[in-house]
Design an enzyme around this catalytic site. Sequence first.
Site, PDB file in Angstrom:
ATOM      1  N   ARG A  79      17.460 -18.173  64.997  1.00  0.00           N
ATOM      2  CA  ARG A  79      17.100 -16.829  65.415  1.00  0.00           C
ATOM      3  C   ARG A  79      15.705 -16.439  64.927  1.00  0.00           C
ATOM      4  O   ARG A  79      15.520 -15.469  64.200  1.00  0.00           O
ATOM      5  CB  ARG A  79      18.134 -15.814  64.912  1.00  0.00           C
ATOM      6  CG  ARG A  79      19.550 -16.210  65.207  1.00  0.00           C
ATOM      7  CD  ARG A  79      20.565 -15.272  64.590  1.00  0.00           C
ATOM      8  NE  ARG A  79      20.805 -14.112  65.419  1.00  0.00           N
ATOM      9  CZ  ARG A  79      21.606 -13.113  65.070  1.00  0.00           C
ATOM     10  NH1 ARG A  79      22.213 -13.126  63.915  1.00  0.00           N
ATOM     11  NH2 ARG A  79      21.783 -12.093  65.875  1.00  0.00           N
ATOM     12  N   ARG A 107      31.490  -5.135  60.079  1.00  0.00           N
ATOM     13  CA  ARG A 107      30.101  -4.977  60.494  1.00  0.00           C
ATOM     14  C   ARG A 107      29.995  -4.571  61.956  1.00  0.00           C
ATOM     15  O   ARG A 107      29.021  -3.925  62.351  1.00  0.00           O
ATOM     16  CB  ARG A 107      29.325  -6.276  60.286  1.00  0.00           C
ATOM     17  CG  ARG A 107      29.042  -6.631  58.830  1.00  0.00           C
ATOM     18  CD  ARG A 107      28.218  -7.898  58.724  1.00  0.00           C
ATOM     19  NE  ARG A 107      27.111  -7.848  59.662  1.00  0.00           N
ATOM     20  CZ  ARG A 107      26.895  -8.736  60.624  1.00  0.00           C
ATOM     21  NH1 ARG A 107      27.705  -9.766  60.780  1.00  0.00           N
ATOM     22  NH2 ARG A 107      25.874  -8.605  61.429  1.00  0.00           N
ATOM     23  N   CYS A 113      24.391 -12.290  60.955  1.00  0.00           N
ATOM     24  CA  CYS A 113      25.270 -13.458  61.025  1.00  0.00           C
ATOM     25  C   CYS A 113      24.464 -14.748  60.989  1.00  0.00           C
ATOM     26  O   CYS A 113      23.415 -14.858  61.622  1.00  0.00           O
ATOM     27  CB  CYS A 113      26.100 -13.425  62.318  1.00  0.00           C
ATOM     28  SG  CYS A 113      27.389 -12.160  62.321  1.00  0.00           S
ATOM     29  N   ASP A 140      28.605 -13.543  72.505  1.00  0.00           N
ATOM     30  CA  ASP A 140      29.405 -12.767  71.564  1.00  0.00           C
ATOM     31  C   ASP A 140      30.891 -12.758  71.903  1.00  0.00           C
ATOM     32  O   ASP A 140      31.693 -12.201  71.140  1.00  0.00           O
ATOM     33  CB  ASP A 140      28.890 -11.325  71.495  1.00  0.00           C
ATOM     34  CG  ASP A 140      27.672 -11.195  70.596  1.00  0.00           C
ATOM     35  OD1 ASP A 140      27.291 -12.190  69.958  1.00  0.00           O
ATOM     36  OD2 ASP A 140      27.092 -10.091  70.532  1.00  0.00           O
ATOM     37  N   LYS A 157      27.701  -1.331  69.437  1.00  0.00           N
ATOM     38  CA  LYS A 157      26.992  -1.634  68.185  1.00  0.00           C
ATOM     39  C   LYS A 157      25.567  -2.074  68.461  1.00  0.00           C
ATOM     40  O   LYS A 157      24.617  -1.578  67.857  1.00  0.00           O
ATOM     41  CB  LYS A 157      27.734  -2.733  67.423  1.00  0.00           C
ATOM     42  CG  LYS A 157      26.914  -3.431  66.335  1.00  0.00           C
ATOM     43  CD  LYS A 157      27.693  -4.548  65.694  1.00  0.00           C
ATOM     44  CE  LYS A 157      27.063  -5.879  65.640  1.00  0.00           C
ATOM     45  NZ  LYS A 157      25.728  -6.105  65.261  1.00  0.00           N
ATOM     46  N   ASN A 158      25.402  -3.022  69.373  1.00  0.00           N
ATOM     47  CA  ASN A 158      24.071  -3.580  69.614  1.00  0.00           C
ATOM     48  C   ASN A 158      23.119  -2.562  70.224  1.00  0.00           C
ATOM     49  O   ASN A 158      21.913  -2.574  69.940  1.00  0.00           O
ATOM     50  CB  ASN A 158      24.174  -4.821  70.493  1.00  0.00           C
ATOM     51  CG  ASN A 158      24.848  -5.976  69.779  1.00  0.00           C
ATOM     52  OD1 ASN A 158      24.800  -6.064  68.547  1.00  0.00           O
ATOM     53  ND2 ASN A 158      25.489  -6.857  70.526  1.00  0.00           N
TER      54      ASN A 158
END
Length: 501
Positions: free
Chosen positions: A184, A470, A179, A374, A83-84
């Site tokens: 961040r 997601r 999230c 994560d 995903k990332n």
Amino acid sequence: MHRNPNPYCCHYHHFSPSSLLPRPFNLPSMATASPLLPLTFLPSKISASTSTPLRASLPSIDHKLVISGGRPISGHVPISGSKNSALAVLAGTLCCSSGPVALRGVPDLLDTRTMADVLRSIGARVEAEHRDVLVVDASDVGLTEPCSEKIGRIRAGFFVLGPLVARFGKAEVAMPGGCRIGLRPVDLYIKGLEALGAVAEEEKVCVYGANGKGLVGGSFHLAYPSVGATETFVMAASMADGVSVLTNAAMEPEVADLTKFLIACGACIEGAGTSTLVITGRKKLYGAEFTILPDRIEAGTFMAAAAITRSCISLSPVIPPHVAQMTEKLTEAGCKITQIGPSALEVSAVPEVTGGDLQAFNIKTLPYPGFPTDLQAQCMALLTTCVGSSIIEESVFENRMHHVEELKKLGADIKVDGNTAFIDGTKPGRIALTGGRVRAADLRGGAALVLAGMAASRITEVENIAQIDRGYERFEEKLLLLGADVKRETEAGVSNLHPVM
């Protein structure tokens, strides 16, 4: 033809639009390797040879996962593309002003669909072609202000800032979503672009190139090895005029994957996978074929699933060095992890194999190659079922403990002091967790609650699983493939359709 520097990617090369489609591809994919899973990005009733746009995200529907715990799992699970990495590479397609990009391994997620919508909002063509191939053509992009509503949904939407300002000399991008796991801030993103001659204004974040034109080469040292700031700088510098140097760069595999994608498109980047990147800007980047690397976080989540249910499973494709920290911690707990192929692992936590109960271990999250933040929540769920006491120190994000209160609803004994969690595990032979109703507050915390439910006695209901959708492609279907007792429900009853397909 360019030789692929990534041994885990199938191949890529430059191509012209006329050579793109239709033609057969001979590369293996999860869709062909695992007929139990639908074709990535394609509705099950549409032929794989039919060209169909990647559809926009559907309206939010309240779904929950209902898990009957206490069952072991077994079998093999296919790991999706990262995903990332996919989100960064999708943003990177905006660097390609000549010809389309064909991407394999892009997972079908709420976040990747939203990112596709972001690209469409500025004029890019995004379509699914030939099974798991996603085609992005940014040749005709002319807008520099992507849809604010879409950007507000995902953190990675902000990544388009670098390519847009480098290519057009201007970009106006809303503050990102994602999230809620900490501040961040995006200041490092902006400072990196300023080192390349950009001028930033506040409000939405409006960035102009040097003298209203493009960017120029420059040097920048990251105060913290931010993944997003590294990726934004690299994409921008790949089209800047001159040589740029980035030090203390993030070394995550997803960053290296983005640099390899840009190299495939004609960029000149040295030091991929290291903390120092040297980028020589090019006037134009071109379309290419590229395969997204396997998702190390999904792999680590399923490794934790095997451990928490005291089961044995295999998984592939996996790049073993990318899950080395998870392998080390699970081995410390007593699991037996075996590499059974170049890109396959077997994880066993069966008591007869491990020699007894799994033991507690400690974690401190760090940037790569340290333990990934994560996987913190998933390991916390596991540690509630291990014998002994554990300490988890979250050093990457300052607000990533939302799952603690939910785990406590299932009987977990956890105390939190700032960003440190103290977990008292179970006693030998005792079931640590009891089913209950919990709610996913974020992506990885939601996955942790599902794992906890699989280990708990009785029934567990995990609400707000749009958070899980997601970042995990067909999560419950893969769990069912392994024999877990899990089903997706709405308030009206059982849902037969996955909400993002």
